[in-house]
Motif scaffolding. Structure first.
Motif, PDB file in Angstrom:
ATOM      1  N   THR A   1     -25.657  20.851 -23.283  1.00 19.48           N
ATOM      2  CA  THR A   1     -25.254  20.053 -24.440  1.00 19.48           C
ATOM      3  C   THR A   1     -23.787  20.265 -24.805  1.00 19.48           C
ATOM      4  N   SER A   2     -23.103  21.128 -24.077  1.00 22.38           N
ATOM      5  CA  SER A   2     -21.698  21.426 -24.350  1.00 22.38           C
ATOM      6  C   SER A   2     -20.794  20.780 -23.301  1.00 22.38           C
ATOM      7  N   GLU A   3     -19.978  19.823 -23.731  1.00 22.76           N
ATOM      8  CA  GLU A   3     -19.031  19.207 -22.796  1.00 22.76           C
ATOM      9  C   GLU A   3     -18.039  20.235 -22.274  1.00 22.76           C
ATOM     10  N   THR A   4     -17.725  21.213 -23.109  1.00 23.11           N
ATOM     11  CA  THR A   4     -16.802  22.263 -22.672  1.00 23.11           C
ATOM     12  C   THR A   4     -17.380  23.035 -21.504  1.00 23.11           C
ATOM     13  N   ASP A   5     -18.656  23.426 -21.610  1.00 22.99           N
ATOM     14  CA  ASP A   5     -19.302  24.181 -20.532  1.00 22.99           C
ATOM     15  C   ASP A   5     -19.342  23.373 -19.244  1.00 22.99           C
ATOM     16  N   ILE A   6     -19.732  22.117 -19.345  1.00 25.25           N
ATOM     17  CA  ILE A   6     -19.814  21.274 -18.145  1.00 25.25           C
ATOM     18  C   ILE A   6     -18.427  21.092 -17.536  1.00 25.25           C
TER      19      ILE A   6
ATOM     20  N   GLU B   1     -32.441  13.973 -33.067  1.00 25.02           N
ATOM     21  CA  GLU B   1     -31.884  15.199 -32.500  1.00 25.02           C
ATOM     22  C   GLU B   1     -32.302  15.374 -31.043  1.00 25.02           C
ATOM     23  N   ASN B   2     -33.570  15.123 -30.755  1.00 28.22           N
ATOM     24  CA  ASN B   2     -34.032  15.278 -29.375  1.00 28.22           C
ATOM     25  C   ASN B   2     -33.422  14.248 -28.442  1.00 28.22           C
ATOM     26  N   VAL B   3     -33.267  13.025 -28.903  1.00 26.44           N
ATOM     27  CA  VAL B   3     -32.608  12.014 -28.076  1.00 26.44           C
ATOM     28  C   VAL B   3     -31.156  12.424 -27.822  1.00 26.44           C
ATOM     29  N   ALA B   4     -30.489  12.945 -28.849  1.00 24.71           N
ATOM     30  CA  ALA B   4     -29.104  13.396 -28.676  1.00 24.71           C
ATOM     31  C   ALA B   4     -29.025  14.569 -27.698  1.00 24.71           C
ATOM     32  N   LEU B   5     -29.961  15.520 -27.833  1.00 27.43           N
ATOM     33  CA  LEU B   5     -29.944  16.684 -26.954  1.00 27.43           C
ATOM     34  C   LEU B   5     -30.158  16.283 -25.499  1.00 27.43           C
ATOM     35  N   GLN B   6     -31.122  15.409 -25.245  1.00 30.71           N
ATOM     36  CA  GLN B   6     -31.500  15.077 -23.873  1.00 30.71           C
ATOM     37  C   GLN B   6     -30.679  13.924 -23.304  1.00 30.71           C
TER      38      GLN B   6
END
Length: 242
Positions: free
Chosen positions: A54-59, A97-102
């Motif tokens: 969920t982290s663009e930074t990590d990816i 929240e779940n739609v955003a997470l996935q």
């Protein structure tokens, strides 16, 4: 099939992710195995990393660290503590929240992967994990007599993944950037016998799949054997959706 290729697997410690990592290594691929936690073990074929999908930074950091990757498999499945609640009891905030997470995290992954491809101009194949319930309505009858259900968020997300694959394939519009989905049927993971029998009755005889049953299709899509297969969805379900 994957000799000389480096594949990033997200959600590598999950049921499907572990099977995918093992299968890619068996096919002589090099695996970057990333998950929210890591055992920090590495080998000649598997390098582990901590990565929050969920982290663009990590990816982004992973893509920067491994600029020459040939493929990405997203097996990650982030969700909140209310996930799996009966549809009529799910709050709108929990659903969102779940739609955003996935789905949101997969959008971020595809956006960053597309940017990575455009900057590198090196062939890249992305495989997303959708589901039979991304292409058909749930069969609620198979859950009767159990405490199980088909989460409404799951169906919304999995159908969205299929269209995201098509969207990014068309948006980038380059044969060397491929995004495809694999939609498995149910994966056996300790479900009650009543459910397993009910599910099996809807198939051609095999019933629930094991995680390794879908790995061949994933590695095929990652390989050069699948060149020019783009924006498609492979269904592996022993006839459940027929």
């Amino acid at each position: 099939m994957l000799s000389g290729k480096t594949i990033l697997v997200l959600g590598a410690k999950g049921l499907i992710g572990q099977a995918v990592v093992q299968h890619i290594a068996q096919k002589n691929g090099r695996v970057i195995a990333a998950d929210i936690t890591s055992d920090e073990s590495t080998s000649a074929k598997v390098i582990t990393h901590v990565c929050d999908i969920t982290s663009e930074t990590d990816i982004g950091q992973l893509l920067t660290q491994y600029p020459n990757i040939d493929g990405i498999v997203n097996c990650a499945y982030p969700r909140n503590s209310q996930y799996g609640t009966d549809a009529l009891e799910v709050s709108t905030s929990s659903f969102n929240e779940n739609v955003a997470l996935q789905l949101g995290s997969c959008f971020s992954l595809l956006k960053l992967a597309a940017r990575h491809f455009k900057s590198r101009q090196k062939p890249l194949s992305v495989v997303l994990l959708s589901s039979i319930y991304g292409i058909k309505a749930p069969d609620f009858s198979i859950y009767e007599g159990t405490s199980m259900t088909m989460p409404v968020e799951y169906a919304a997300v999995k159908s969205g993944l299929i269209h995201l694959a098509k969207y990014f394939s068309k948006y980038i519009n380059d044969s060397d950037f491929r995004v495809n989905c694999v939609s498995p049927g149910g994966i056996e993971n300790g479900q009650p016998e009543t459910f397993l029998n009910a599910y099996k009755s809807k198939t051609l005889g095999h019933g629930m799949l094991s995680a390794k049953d879908i790995c061949g299709s994933i590695t095929f899509l990652l390989s050069d054997e699948a060149n020019y297969i783009n924006g498609t969805n492979l269904t592996i379900d022993d006839g459940f959706t027929l």
